[in-house]
Motif scaffolding. Sequence first.
Motif, mmCIF file in Angstrom:
data_model
loop_
_atom_site.group_PDB
_atom_site.id
_atom_site.type_symbol
_atom_site.label_atom_id
_atom_site.label_comp_id
_atom_site.label_asym_id
_atom_site.label_seq_id
_atom_site.Cartn_x
_atom_site.Cartn_y
_atom_site.Cartn_z
ATOM 1 N N ALA A 178 6.208 3.285 -13.079
ATOM 2 C CA ALA A 178 4.932 3.997 -13.045
ATOM 3 C C ALA A 178 3.909 3.276 -12.175
ATOM 4 C CB ALA A 178 4.379 4.156 -14.459
ATOM 5 N N GLN A 179 4.137 2.016 -11.892
ATOM 6 C CA GLN A 179 3.168 1.238 -11.125
ATOM 7 C C GLN A 179 3.524 1.108 -9.655
ATOM 8 O OE1 GLN A 179 3.019 -2.374 -13.383
ATOM 9 N NE2 GLN A 179 1.648 -1.497 -14.903
ATOM 10 N N VAL A 180 4.806 0.988 -9.351
ATOM 11 C CA VAL A 180 5.238 0.786 -7.967
ATOM 12 C C VAL A 180 6.381 1.745 -7.675
ATOM 13 C CG1 VAL A 180 6.215 -0.843 -6.320
ATOM 14 C CG2 VAL A 180 4.582 -1.642 -8.017
ATOM 15 N N GLY A 181 6.242 2.495 -6.598
ATOM 16 C CA GLY A 181 7.270 3.456 -6.223
ATOM 17 C C GLY A 181 8.269 2.871 -5.243
ATOM 18 N N GLN A 199 0.825 -1.208 0.000
ATOM 19 C CA GLN A 199 0.000 0.000 0.000
ATOM 20 C C GLN A 199 0.859 1.258 0.000
ATOM 21 O OE1 GLN A 199 -2.241 -0.898 3.523
ATOM 22 N NE2 GLN A 199 -4.087 -1.366 2.339
ATOM 23 N N LEU A 200 2.004 1.203 0.656
ATOM 24 C CA LEU A 200 2.869 2.372 0.726
ATOM 25 C C LEU A 200 3.535 2.697 -0.606
ATOM 26 C CD1 LEU A 200 4.603 1.831 4.167
ATOM 27 C CD2 LEU A 200 2.947 3.593 3.583
ATOM 28 N N VAL A 201 3.902 1.668 -1.355
ATOM 29 C CA VAL A 201 4.641 1.904 -2.596
ATOM 30 C C VAL A 201 3.745 1.859 -3.835
ATOM 31 C CG1 VAL A 201 6.807 1.059 -1.646
ATOM 32 C CG2 VAL A 201 5.316 -0.509 -2.895
ATOM 33 N N GLU A 202 2.454 1.562 -3.675
ATOM 34 C CA GLU A 202 1.535 1.522 -4.807
ATOM 35 C C GLU A 202 1.442 2.905 -5.428
ATOM 36 O OE1 GLU A 202 -1.652 1.951 -7.267
ATOM 37 O OE2 GLU A 202 -1.760 2.935 -5.352
ATOM 38 N N ARG A 203 1.643 2.970 -6.724
ATOM 39 C CA ARG A 203 1.659 4.253 -7.405
ATOM 40 C C ARG A 203 0.650 4.314 -8.546
ATOM 41 N NH1 ARG A 203 7.401 5.971 -9.323
ATOM 42 N NH2 ARG A 203 7.653 6.445 -7.153
ATOM 43 N N LEU A 204 0.266 3.165 -9.071
ATOM 44 C CA LEU A 204 -0.575 3.142 -10.268
ATOM 45 C C LEU A 204 -1.928 3.799 -10.030
ATOM 46 C CD1 LEU A 204 -0.805 2.205 -13.191
ATOM 47 C CD2 LEU A 204 -1.775 0.081 -12.339
ATOM 48 N N GLU A 205 -2.684 3.328 -9.055
ATOM 49 C CA GLU A 205 -4.022 3.877 -8.820
ATOM 50 C C GLU A 205 -3.983 5.181 -8.036
ATOM 51 O OE1 GLU A 205 -6.627 2.746 -10.359
ATOM 52 O OE2 GLU A 205 -5.475 1.065 -11.173
ATOM 53 N N HIS A 231 -1.655 7.589 -8.207
ATOM 54 C CA HIS A 231 -1.150 8.749 -8.941
ATOM 55 C C HIS A 231 -1.201 8.571 -10.455
ATOM 56 C CE1 HIS A 231 1.194 12.251 -10.055
ATOM 57 N NE2 HIS A 231 1.901 11.457 -10.829
ATOM 58 N N THR A 232 -0.608 7.516 -10.973
ATOM 59 C CA THR A 232 -0.386 7.387 -12.413
ATOM 60 C C THR A 232 -1.688 7.450 -13.200
ATOM 61 O OG1 THR A 232 1.574 6.074 -11.972
ATOM 62 C CG2 THR A 232 0.682 5.965 -14.188
ATOM 63 N N ARG A 233 -2.715 6.764 -12.766
ATOM 64 C CA ARG A 233 -3.993 6.774 -13.492
ATOM 65 C C ARG A 233 -4.669 8.144 -13.437
ATOM 66 N NH1 ARG A 233 -3.482 2.595 -16.537
ATOM 67 N NH2 ARG A 233 -3.488 0.576 -15.524
ATOM 68 N N LEU A 234 -4.402 8.924 -12.389
ATOM 69 C CA LEU A 234 -5.042 10.225 -12.218
ATOM 70 C C LEU A 234 -4.286 11.362 -12.903
ATOM 71 C CD1 LEU A 234 -5.854 9.861 -8.418
ATOM 72 C CD2 LEU A 234 -7.356 9.365 -10.342
ATOM 73 N N CYS A 235 -2.999 11.210 -13.090
ATOM 74 C CA CYS A 235 -2.153 12.255 -13.677
ATOM 75 C C CYS A 235 -2.114 12.078 -15.200
ATOM 76 C CB CYS A 235 -0.745 12.156 -13.090
ATOM 77 S SG CYS A 235 0.429 13.319 -13.813
ATOM 78 N N VAL A 236 -2.499 13.113 -15.917
ATOM 79 C CA VAL A 236 -2.559 13.031 -17.377
ATOM 80 C C VAL A 236 -1.180 12.737 -17.967
ATOM 81 C CG1 VAL A 236 -3.079 14.331 -19.474
ATOM 82 C CG2 VAL A 236 -4.563 14.539 -17.491
ATOM 83 N N CYS A 237 -0.157 13.405 -17.488
ATOM 84 C CA CYS A 237 1.199 13.209 -18.022
ATOM 85 C C CYS A 237 1.702 11.789 -17.748
ATOM 86 C CB CYS A 237 2.158 14.225 -17.416
ATOM 87 S SG CYS A 237 1.815 15.912 -17.896
ATOM 88 N N CYS A 238 1.546 11.332 -16.520
ATOM 89 C CA CYS A 238 2.040 10.001 -16.154
ATOM 90 C C CYS A 238 1.241 8.897 -16.839
ATOM 91 C CB CYS A 238 2.006 9.820 -14.645
ATOM 92 S SG CYS A 238 3.193 10.864 -13.783
ATOM 93 N N ASN A 239 -0.068 9.094 -16.961
ATOM 94 C CA ASN A 239 -0.901 8.096 -17.615
ATOM 95 C C ASN A 239 -0.539 7.979 -19.096
ATOM 96 O OD1 ASN A 239 -2.871 6.146 -17.841
ATOM 97 N ND2 ASN A 239 -4.521 7.615 -18.114
ATOM 98 N N THR A 240 -0.309 9.124 -19.739
ATOM 99 C CA THR A 240 0.106 9.114 -21.146
ATOM 100 C C THR A 240 1.465 8.439 -21.306
ATOM 101 O OG1 THR A 240 -1.131 11.147 -21.551
ATOM 102 C CG2 THR A 240 0.553 10.568 -23.155
#
Length: 100
Positions: free
Chosen positions: A88-91, A15-21, A23-32
């Motif tokens: 982009a998926q795991v920090g 849960q601490l390192v999860e980044r996909l849901e 941040h990445t899915r919500l950020c237009v730049c990162c999702n692209t």
Amino acid sequence: NTRANSPLSPRTRAQLVERLESHTRLCVCCNTALQRAETLRTWACAAVLCALVAALLLGHGSLKLAMCASALVCAAVAWGSSKLVAAAQVGSLVPPRNMN
């Protein structure tokens, strides 16, 4: 304000390192960037297979060597794009401010 003084709920490492849901899915730049890296990885893997098949089927000598070299380059691109997708998926558990 009782919420400010309440303890944080315990979280797992995942849960601490999860980044996909988070941040990445919500950020237009990162999702692209994630979508492009996934597409690049797919095409690079396909190019590796094509280059290896071409190396097996086509002639001898320098042409075969060129096909093997292009397969190696495409494999490196696929590996690099896989690293981008993973990032982009795991920090990292260590915050960027503490990385120095």
